[in-house]
Design a protein around this motif. Structure first.
Motif, PDB file in Angstrom:
ATOM      1  N   HIS A   1       0.844  -1.200   0.000  1.00 15.73           N
ATOM      2  CA  HIS A   1       0.000   0.000   0.000  1.00 15.73           C
ATOM      3  C   HIS A   1       0.886   1.260   0.000  1.00 15.73           C
ATOM      4  O   HIS A   1       0.655   2.189  -0.791  1.00 15.73           O
TER       5      HIS A   1
ATOM      6  N   HIS B   1       1.470   4.529  -2.730  1.00 15.80           N
ATOM      7  CA  HIS B   1       1.576   5.991  -2.571  1.00 15.80           C
ATOM      8  C   HIS B   1       2.858   6.508  -3.251  1.00 15.80           C
ATOM      9  O   HIS B   1       2.862   7.565  -3.875  1.00 15.80           O
TER      10      HIS B   1
ATOM     11  N   GLU C   1      -6.392   6.718  -1.064  1.00 20.09           N
ATOM     12  CA  GLU C   1      -6.260   5.469  -0.325  1.00 20.09           C
ATOM     13  C   GLU C   1      -6.798   4.296  -1.156  1.00 20.09           C
ATOM     14  O   GLU C   1      -6.239   3.207  -1.137  1.00 20.09           O
TER      15      GLU C   1
HETATM   16 ZN   LIG Z   1      -2.405   5.106   2.561  1.00 19.69          ZN
END
Ligand SMILES: [Zn+2]
Length: 240
Positions: A104, A108, A163
């Motif tokens: 994850h 980003h 997200e």
């Molecule tokens: Zn995040």
């Protein structure tokens, strides 16, 4: 990738990526780093981050509820990537959670530098400098448990789309399509009409377990990824 001005906090702009675009970006980065195995197996996501995305990375004592952090320099370079040391609790699921969190944060890193490379006087700069619990004024994402649950068909564009995009990279990095299809070779059958690989519903749970074992990911991650490639229906055909 498309960018549009929204004037909504925390960025004032919105980046949109196609699902297939994110998958492609993940695989390209793995290939550049020579971190894409030739045969199905676990991606070494932690060393990929350290060797390819940011030398300054590691386990951090992060605030309660924060699982991961990615920090940027004003020029968009990655300053730091961290995973909460609290995740390493020796439970059987800890390794899976840690691997998902690294993936994850890697998301980003590859998708979101431009959000922090703003003109100091711009409205967007002012918006994110107001800070929130998720995006802080020192150019950091603080990713909490609930951020990892941003899934679904609306792509998160009614909320924390950044997200949602980072979550897409969990599958993108840990379960690259080309390796997933190879791993499932003995389970998939070609469609009689189109010859594209099909997953029979009665073989779905076997396929989910296989992917979880081969790629060292949780069953939840395995299920989500498999359902993307083979949506649930009588005989699921490969999509995109
Ligand atoms: Zn995040």
């Amino acid at each position: 990738m498309k960018q549009q001005v929204t004037n909504r906090p925390p960025f004032g702009i919105e980046l949109r990526f196609e699902r297939t675009e994110i998958d492609l970006m993940c695989v390209e980065e793995l290939e550049k780093a020579e971190a894409l195995p030739a045969t199905p197996g676990p991606i070494n996501i932690e060393s990929f981050i350290g060797q390819h995305l940011c030398r300054d990375y590691g386990y951090e004592d992060l605030p309660d509820g924060v699982l991961g952090v990615t920090a940027f320099e004003p020029n968009g370079a990655i300053k730091f990537v961290g995973v909460s040391s609290k995740l390493d609790d020796d439970s059987p699921s800890a390794e899976h959670r840690i691997r998902s969190t690294w993936a994850h944060e890697a998301g980003h890193c590859i998708l979101h530098p431009s959000l922090f490379m703003r003109e100091p006087a711009s409205r967007a700069q002012l918006l994110w400098e107001q800070a929130s619990d998720n995006v802080t004024s020192d150019r950091r994402f603080l990713c909490r448990e609930q951020d990892f649950k941003v899934q679904g068909a609306n792509c998160g564009y009614d909320g924390r789309w950044w997200e949602w995009q980072a979550n897409r990279c969990i599958g993108g990095f840990l379960l690259p399509k080309i390796l997933v299809l190879k791993a499932l070779e003995t389970i998939l059958r070609p469609s009689r009409v189109t010859q594209t690989p099909e997953l029979q519903e009665e073989n779905r749970s076997q396929a989910e377990s296989l992917l979880s074992q081969v790629f060292n990911v949780s069953m939840a991650v395995s299920k989500i990824r498999l359902a993307e490639f083979f949506p649930q229906r009588a005989a699921a055909q490969l999509t995109f």
